[in-house]
Design an enzyme around this catalytic site. Structure first.
Site, PDB file in Angstrom:
ATOM      1  N   ASP A 311      23.939 -39.499  13.964  1.00 41.37           N
ATOM      2  CA  ASP A 311      23.879 -39.441  12.506  1.00 41.37           C
ATOM      3  C   ASP A 311      24.446 -38.089  12.061  1.00 41.37           C
ATOM      4  OD1 ASP A 311      23.304 -40.092   9.839  1.00 41.37           O
ATOM      5  OD2 ASP A 311      21.391 -41.012  10.373  1.00 41.37           O
ATOM      6  N   GLU A 507      17.736 -41.207   1.085  1.00 44.17           N
ATOM      7  CA  GLU A 507      16.950 -40.503   2.092  1.00 44.17           C
ATOM      8  C   GLU A 507      16.564 -39.100   1.630  1.00 44.17           C
ATOM      9  OE1 GLU A 507      19.403 -39.582   5.615  1.00 44.17           O
ATOM     10  OE2 GLU A 507      21.055 -40.420   4.471  1.00 44.17           O
TER      11      GLU A 507
END
Length: 822
Positions: A311, A507
């Site tokens: 990520d 997020e």
């Protein structure tokens, strides 16, 4: 009773039983190894230098890499994160995307490699091609979980594949397979359900629809993410710690991967979270550096032969690593490293690690082999992005009827007192609420920008708000809109439809802090006010709740005759009207998560169980509900978060001139924005995580402060507390830097700053007693943080909070080191 011998044998056996390793199930992929393709991989790999191999393992973001650099450094992949577009232009045309994709491809095929390898572009198309203007956007995953319809989800996958291929992109970072366990998590809406069986079924369906026949024009590569346990972090903290046994990690959080890999998913994204193994009382650290899970479990036992991608700067969170240097992550099994900005340093550092033997060449070869395998299977060697039959075709971005059907099937009816729904098509309707005519709220996070903020209805030329959908079916004259329900006569209408809910987040920003409540009105009191303005006036009130999660809405339910959970429906708000009106589709949706009865998540009996959902004709009465909620949060206050990525309610971040030479400037939530005043500039940057910090550049007298209209008694509420914040100094201050609370001049940070290394984050822990000693009244604080200087200074700021007990820590700064100006 057991004999002494039996007992002794039992205790001898117990350690062996406890030590028995957890085995992960083998998953049979429909994409099987091909001997000719493997031979071709061998041939390509044999002709590559170390620099070319490491280049293939590198994934910069398009904002930080040019086609020429792709050619020069043998870059294997690029990505566009949320809020990254060709030319950094949000309004880039579809052809601009294709042209940039083609430029990257042609550059990658023009290297001096013996066999040039095409670059692969990845994108976050998580509910449609949500970065591209004009694309149909589908309901987010939580809404799709309410449909329980794998055939529908597969159709959506096929539509998304055509959308991304229309822009020249062959790979999307979807689906999210999190089995979310805590509604406080800001990514809960990316989870199909809290039921792992639903996640497994729908995740597999999406992969089948998206990938179709690998290598065909309407196939795009899927990413099973985030491996593993992202939905189970303690207290729902994004990128936090998942506390569970490996068995539960496998059986609960792993279910989605059995479905997705069993459907042929070719890529897996490692998760930001860490793992604490409760069976062995062992902190296992960050998943990006966990070899047992990424290699032993995923690649060896489950049999995954595709690539594992990190990520965003995920390797930098592994202990002992940085964003550009992490032997542990690569040795653990990360094949392709998402290093958006500092990718040249990553290449240099990784080559050095291999040459020093810290990363075996065999591990590099395995990573590149997997990358080549995925590219060959996807047909990237066979044609360029512009040669795809969907490339540049605007009609491929559209799937409006499919999206509208998904909205219809996802709506969940929670309450329908007196059978007020469906409404007659001759009804005169008053529509209220901030989300009625807001495609920004309707589409939520991951929409045209990372957090989904900064959007207007005009940005969705092919979208329809809920209000527009009602007007389309009832007629303009029969629908009146008032955002707050004031200054209108409710008696003039047959019914009121209130469209309310959350505002966009993604997020990090969307997390509800551990001390926060699930009470919707705590964050959005305007919705409660709108319902109070129209309820109890003799006309039925129908509430359509647009939100990324179930929340404590008892006050809203009590004020509503009917209540509909509409989730985040995407661009086709007309699907709501299809179900609310007579002769429409009717309700089919079932709750993918339990709906909370209380404001604090204590794990008690839910108000509505998972799977609940009414149909027309069902006469189930919802009684008046308790509206009790804790005024001070869900637990004894240990931390007051002031700033985390953005100012945390009720605080606002403000740029201020100490001498009032220019008007103050309130900082918005747009993470891509720049805020400038004559003596100071504020922009967003990365410190620990993606876009988690603000960079402040002083050129003269200026102050950045956090302000709330209500005063807080910090002395009473937070014992032995300190003001804690992370600061990275990037240009040394030419004048003293002061840290204050309230309007006092506060403390001089010169001595601690002089001991702070340049360009490295340092956590400052400043006891509140130091402020009190300097004259600050801690019993009524409305400005808990203010940083100022009169000269040049550049620093990045992250995670500002008041933390109880922090003053007792060894790293707390002594008050004697903070010279007061008095």
């Amino acid at each position: 009773m057991l004999s002494r011998l039996a007992l002794s044998l039992l205790f001898v056996a117990l350690p062996a039983l406890a030590a028995e390793p957890v085995r992960w199930p083998a998953v049979q992929s429909p994409v099987q190894r091909d001997s000719a393709l493997e031979a071709r991989i061998d041939q390509i790999l044999a002709g590559m230098t170390l620099a070319q191999k490491v280049g293939q393992m590198t994934q910069p973001e398009i904002k930080f890499v040019t086609p020429e650099q792709v050619r020069r450094f043998y870059i294997g992949s690029v990505l566009n994160g949320g809020g990254a577009w060709p030319g950094n232009n949000k309004y880039a045309a579809l052809q601009d995307w294709v042209q940039l994709a083609e430029a990257y491809h042609q550059a990658s095929m023009s290297t001096d490699m013996k066999t040039p390898v095409p670059v692969i572009w990845g994108t976050d198309a998580v509910h449609g091609h949500n970065n591209v203007l004009g694309a149909t956007l589908f309901p987010h995953n939580m809404a799709l979980g309410a449909t329980r319809n794998p055939a529908l989800v597969a159709e959506i996958g096929t539509a998304v594949a055509r959308q991304v291929r229309a822009s020249g992109i062959p790979w999307t970072f979807a689906p999210t397979l999190a089995v979310s366990q805590d509604l406080r998590w800001g990514r809960a809406y990316e989870s199909y359900s809290a039921d792992p069986a639903v996640v497994e079924q729908l995740g597999a369906a999406f992969v089948r629809g998206l990938q179709g026949q690998l290598g065909s024009d309407d196939s795009a590569l899927a990413t099973a993410k985030h491996f593993i346990g992202d939905g189970g972090t303690h207290l729902g903290r994004d990128q936090g710690q998942t506390r569970t046994s490996e068995k539960l990690l496998r059986d609960l959080h792993g279910r989605g991967y059995y479905g997705a890999l069993g459907a042929g998913a070719q890529t897996v994204m490692a998760s930001f979270n860490s793992w604490f193994d409760t069976a062995h009382n062992q902190d296992e650290g960050k998943l990006h550096g966990h070899r047992h899970l990424l290699t032993t479990a995923l690649k060896e036992q489950m049999g995954f032969d595709g690539l594992v991608v990190s990520d965003w700067n995920g390797i930098g969170q592994v202990a002992g690593c940085s964003d550009t240097r992490c032997a542990q992550a690569i040795n653990a099994g990360v094949d392709l490293v998402m290093v958006p900005e500092h990718w040249q340093a990553f290449i240099r550092d990784t080559i050095a690690l291999v040459e020093r033997g810290e990363i075996p060449l065999a591990r590099i070869d395995d990573a590149v082999r997997r990358i080549l395998r995925v590219k060959l299977r996807a047909g990237l060697f066979d044609k360029s992005p512009a040669q795809n039959r969907f490339a540049g075709k605007a009609e491929a971005l559209q799937a409006r009827e499919l999206a509208r059907r998904a909205v219809r099937e996802s709506l969940v009816l929670l309450k329908n007192e007196g059978q007020v729904l469906p409404l007659g098509r001759d009804a005169r309707v008053l529509v209220v609420g901030k989300s009625a005519d807001s495609l920004e709220n309707q589409t939520g996070g991951w929409t045209l920008s990372w957090q989904g903020t900064g959007n207007r209805n005009s940005d969705f030329a092919n979208g329809q708000s809920v209000l527009a959908g009602l007007r389309e079916q009832l007629g303009q004259q029969r629908v009146t809109f008032s955002i707050d329900g004031k200054d209108v006569r409710v008696a003039d209408f047959d019914a009121v439809i209130a469209v309310i809910g959350e505002t966009p987040y993604a997020e990090g920003v969307g997390d509800i802090p551990p001390w926060g409540t699930l009470r919707h009105a705590d964050r959005h009191p305007e919705d409660l006010a709108a319902l109070q303005a129209v309820s109890g006036q003799g006309k039925p009130v129908i509430t359509v709740f647009i939100a990324g999660r179930p929340l404590f809405v008892n006050e809203l339910l009590n004020l509503s005759d009917a209540f509909v959970a509409a989730w985040l429906p995407g661009t086709e708000g007309g699907g709501v009207a299809d179900v609310l009106l007579q002769g429409g589709a009717g309700f089919k949706g079932k709750l993918p998560f339990a709906w909370p009865r209380e404001a604090c998540p204590r794990g008690g009996k839910p108000l509505f169980a998972m799977g609940y959902g009414l149909h027309y004709g069902q006469k189930i009465r919802v009684p008046q509900l308790s509206t009790q909620h804790p005024e001070g949060g869900c637990a004894a206050s240990k931390e007051l978060m002031i700033f985390e990525r953005s100012a945390q309610a009720p605080y606002a971040l403000i740029l201020n001139s100490p001498s009032n030479q220019w008007p103050e400037l309130r900082i918005g939530d747009d993470l891509n924005g720049t805020w400038t005043r004559p003596d100071i500039e504020l922009t967003t940057t990365d410190m620990h995580q993606q876009q988690d910090a603000k960079r402040l550049r002083w050129s003269g007298p200026a102050k950045v402060l956090a302000y709330a209209p209500q005063r807080v008694d910090l002395q009473k509420t937070y014992r032995d507390a300190a003001l804690v914040f992370d600061l990275r100094v990037e240009q040394a201050a030419t004048q003293p830097v002061r840290l204050a609370m309230g309007h006092d001049q506060g403390l001089d940070l010169s001595a601690p700053l002089a001991q702070t290394p340049m360009n490295k984050p340092r956590r400052f822990v400043v006891p509140l007693s130091c402020f009190a000693a300097a004259g600050t009244d801690l019993t009524k604080v409305e400005i808990p943080f203010a940083l100022s200087t009169t000269g040049a200074f550049t620093a990045s700021l992250a995670r500002v909070r008041i933390e109880a007990g922090a003053a007792r820590r060894p790293e707390a700064i002594a008050c004697s080191a903070l010279k007061s100006p008095y």
